[in-house]
Motif scaffolding. Structure first.
Motif, mmCIF file in Angstrom:
data_model
loop_
_atom_site.group_PDB
_atom_site.id
_atom_site.type_symbol
_atom_site.label_atom_id
_atom_site.label_comp_id
_atom_site.label_asym_id
_atom_site.label_seq_id
_atom_site.Cartn_x
_atom_site.Cartn_y
_atom_site.Cartn_z
ATOM 1 N N LEU A 194 0.826 -1.213 0.000
ATOM 2 C CA LEU A 194 0.000 0.000 0.000
ATOM 3 C C LEU A 194 0.857 1.258 0.000
ATOM 4 C CD1 LEU A 194 -2.855 -1.011 2.484
ATOM 5 C CD2 LEU A 194 -2.821 -1.149 -0.016
ATOM 6 N N ASP A 195 1.956 1.245 0.746
ATOM 7 C CA ASP A 195 2.834 2.418 0.785
ATOM 8 C C ASP A 195 3.522 2.644 -0.556
ATOM 9 O OD1 ASP A 195 2.172 2.904 3.413
ATOM 10 O OD2 ASP A 195 3.936 1.893 4.236
ATOM 11 N N GLN A 196 3.861 1.561 -1.235
ATOM 12 C CA GLN A 196 4.528 1.686 -2.523
ATOM 13 C C GLN A 196 3.585 2.167 -3.619
ATOM 14 O OE1 GLN A 196 6.308 -1.964 -3.949
ATOM 15 N NE2 GLN A 196 6.709 -1.133 -5.987
ATOM 16 N N HIS A 197 2.382 1.609 -3.661
ATOM 17 C CA HIS A 197 1.501 1.865 -4.806
ATOM 18 C C HIS A 197 0.438 2.942 -4.569
ATOM 19 C CE1 HIS A 197 3.300 -1.289 -7.187
ATOM 20 N NE2 HIS A 197 3.173 -2.132 -6.175
ATOM 21 N N LYS A 198 0.150 3.276 -3.331
ATOM 22 C CA LYS A 198 -0.787 4.357 -2.996
ATOM 23 C C LYS A 198 -2.082 4.306 -3.829
ATOM 24 C CE LYS A 198 2.854 7.452 -1.410
ATOM 25 N NZ LYS A 198 3.808 6.347 -1.233
ATOM 26 N N PRO A 199 -2.876 3.261 -3.629
ATOM 27 C CA PRO A 199 -4.114 3.109 -4.425
ATOM 28 C C PRO A 199 -5.211 4.078 -4.002
ATOM 29 C CG PRO A 199 -4.035 1.444 -2.716
ATOM 30 C CD PRO A 199 -2.711 2.165 -2.655
ATOM 31 N N ASP A 200 -6.170 4.262 -4.912
ATOM 32 C CA ASP A 200 -7.355 5.060 -4.601
ATOM 33 C C ASP A 200 -8.353 4.240 -3.803
ATOM 34 O OD1 ASP A 200 -6.598 7.419 -6.171
ATOM 35 O OD2 ASP A 200 -6.864 6.093 -7.904
ATOM 36 N N VAL A 201 -8.348 2.933 -4.023
ATOM 37 C CA VAL A 201 -9.295 2.041 -3.363
ATOM 38 C C VAL A 201 -8.702 0.635 -3.313
ATOM 39 C CG1 VAL A 201 -10.488 1.504 -5.525
ATOM 40 C CG2 VAL A 201 -11.723 1.276 -3.353
ATOM 41 N N LEU A 202 -9.164 -0.158 -2.365
ATOM 42 C CA LEU A 202 -8.710 -1.548 -2.237
ATOM 43 C C LEU A 202 -9.909 -2.467 -2.400
ATOM 44 C CD1 LEU A 202 -6.196 -2.971 0.306
ATOM 45 C CD2 LEU A 202 -8.390 -4.112 -0.015
ATOM 46 N N ALA A 203 -9.788 -3.448 -3.288
ATOM 47 C CA ALA A 203 -10.847 -4.431 -3.516
ATOM 48 C C ALA A 203 -10.435 -5.751 -2.883
ATOM 49 C CB ALA A 203 -11.088 -4.622 -5.009
ATOM 50 N N LEU A 204 -11.315 -6.309 -2.070
ATOM 51 C CA LEU A 204 -10.996 -7.485 -1.269
ATOM 52 C C LEU A 204 -12.085 -8.533 -1.438
ATOM 53 C CD1 LEU A 204 -9.121 -8.617 1.067
ATOM 54 C CD2 LEU A 204 -10.630 -7.398 2.642
ATOM 55 N N GLU A 205 -11.672 -9.796 -1.541
ATOM 56 C CA GLU A 205 -12.676 -10.857 -1.664
ATOM 57 C C GLU A 205 -13.417 -11.051 -0.349
ATOM 58 O OE1 GLU A 205 -12.429 -15.574 -2.161
ATOM 59 O OE2 GLU A 205 -11.878 -14.499 -3.982
ATOM 60 N N ARG A 206 -14.729 -11.100 -0.430
ATOM 61 C CA ARG A 206 -15.559 -11.323 0.748
ATOM 62 C C ARG A 206 -15.440 -12.777 1.197
ATOM 63 N NH1 ARG A 206 -19.937 -8.409 2.535
ATOM 64 N NH2 ARG A 206 -20.055 -7.279 0.552
ATOM 65 N N VAL A 207 -15.251 -12.971 2.489
ATOM 66 C CA VAL A 207 -15.075 -14.326 3.040
ATOM 67 C C VAL A 207 -16.421 -15.027 3.168
ATOM 68 C CG1 VAL A 207 -14.233 -15.682 4.994
ATOM 69 C CG2 VAL A 207 -13.045 -13.589 4.321
ATOM 70 N N PHE A 208 -16.472 -16.263 2.681
ATOM 71 C CA PHE A 208 -17.675 -17.072 2.808
ATOM 72 C C PHE A 208 -17.346 -18.354 3.559
ATOM 73 C CE2 PHE A 208 -19.400 -14.476 -0.604
ATOM 74 C CZ PHE A 208 -20.732 -14.373 -0.228
ATOM 75 N N ALA A 209 -18.336 -18.895 4.283
ATOM 76 C CA ALA A 209 -18.137 -20.166 4.990
ATOM 77 C C ALA A 209 -17.900 -21.272 3.978
ATOM 78 C CB ALA A 209 -19.352 -20.479 5.852
ATOM 79 N N GLN A 210 -16.932 -22.117 4.272
ATOM 80 C CA GLN A 210 -16.618 -23.245 3.414
ATOM 81 C C GLN A 210 -16.589 -24.506 4.266
ATOM 82 O OE1 GLN A 210 -12.883 -22.346 1.573
ATOM 83 N NE2 GLN A 210 -13.558 -20.378 0.779
ATOM 84 N N VAL A 211 -16.371 -25.631 3.615
ATOM 85 C CA VAL A 211 -16.296 -26.893 4.341
ATOM 86 C C VAL A 211 -15.083 -26.893 5.262
ATOM 87 C CG1 VAL A 211 -16.020 -29.378 4.115
ATOM 88 C CG2 VAL A 211 -17.500 -28.143 2.514
ATOM 89 N N ASN A 212 -13.950 -26.382 4.771
ATOM 90 C CA ASN A 212 -12.722 -26.349 5.540
ATOM 91 C C ASN A 212 -12.729 -25.130 6.470
ATOM 92 O OD1 ASN A 212 -10.103 -26.253 6.544
ATOM 93 N ND2 ASN A 212 -9.197 -26.941 4.611
ATOM 94 N N VAL A 213 -13.117 -25.333 7.720
ATOM 95 C CA VAL A 213 -13.257 -24.230 8.671
ATOM 96 C C VAL A 213 -11.925 -23.551 8.936
ATOM 97 C CG1 VAL A 213 -13.918 -23.613 11.023
ATOM 98 C CG2 VAL A 213 -15.253 -25.304 9.763
ATOM 99 N N SER A 214 -10.837 -24.322 9.030
ATOM 100 C CA SER A 214 -9.533 -23.726 9.315
ATOM 101 C C SER A 214 -9.110 -22.767 8.209
ATOM 102 C CB SER A 214 -8.472 -24.820 9.494
ATOM 103 O OG SER A 214 -8.319 -25.580 8.302
#
Length: 199
Positions: free
Chosen positions: A59-79
């Motif tokens: 983030l310090d290197q690229h200084k973005p206007d916005v950050l897009a992040l994948e939303r976490v969903f429950a899966q079979v593998n809880v860990s």
């Protein structure tokens, strides 16, 4: 004027990081892409610190206007879900410290935005990312391509969400026509909202 978006595909073993610049005409330029990784056998605190440091530097290197992040969903593998959620918290906190807005997108939304199908395979996503960014081959590993796809999907979201006028033009085949990918994005977003409302 272009929009700079950082895409993050969160994970403890492989955390995909990408930066794209997207022009007003939706043309995408890949600025940088990498994967921050930690070995599974490493103590959790060390793994989280490694990824936190990588995110801070990115983030310090690229200084973005916005950050897009994948939303976490429950899966079979809880860990796996727990580890992904922990990394997600680190990413959101790092962005908040810098005043960078964070947008969460579901995998289905991202697939629809980039490929036109919410059921696309990782291979299909990689190929479309390469095509959109004019690359000779998809970024590797798949986590890197996914991070690029997240960034592209967010940058294109405004155009895909569109106004009623744009949607009308798409129906009538007018100049403001939405692409198949944009239409699929709208459908995926509506479906996600519908599922959330039913919970």
């Amino acid at each position: 004027m272009s929009l700079r978006v950082v895409g993050v595909d969160p994970g403890l073993t492989r955390c995909g990081l990408a930066v794209v610049d997207v022009a007003a005409n939706r043309q995408v330029s890949l600025v940088d892409v990498t994967v921050a990784g930690t070995p599974p056998g490493t103590p959790l605190d060390a793994r989280l610190l490694t990824i936190a440091n990588a995110i801070d530097a990115w983030l310090d290197q690229h200084k973005p206007d916005v950050l897009a992040l994948e939303r976490v969903f429950a899966q079979v593998n809880v860990s796996t879900v727990i580890g992904t959620a922990q990394v997600t918290g680190i990413v959101i906190t790092a962005a908040a410290r810098r005043g960078i807005p964070v947008a969460l997108h579901t995998p289905t939304e991202v697939k629809a935005a980039v490929t036109g199908s919410g059921q696309a395979t990782k291979n299909a996503i990689g190929k479309m990312v390469a095509k959109i960014c004019r690359l000779d081959e998809p970024p590797k590993p798949a986590d890197a391509a996914d991070a690029v796809a997240l960034a592209i999907a967010h940058a294109w979201r405004g155009a895909a969400a569109g106004s009623n006028a744009s949607a009308s033009a798409a129906t009538s085949g007018g100049a403001g026509q939405l692409t198949a990918a944009q239409q699929a994005w709208i459908a995926a977003e509506a479906s996600a909202k519908h599922r959330a409302a039913r919970r």
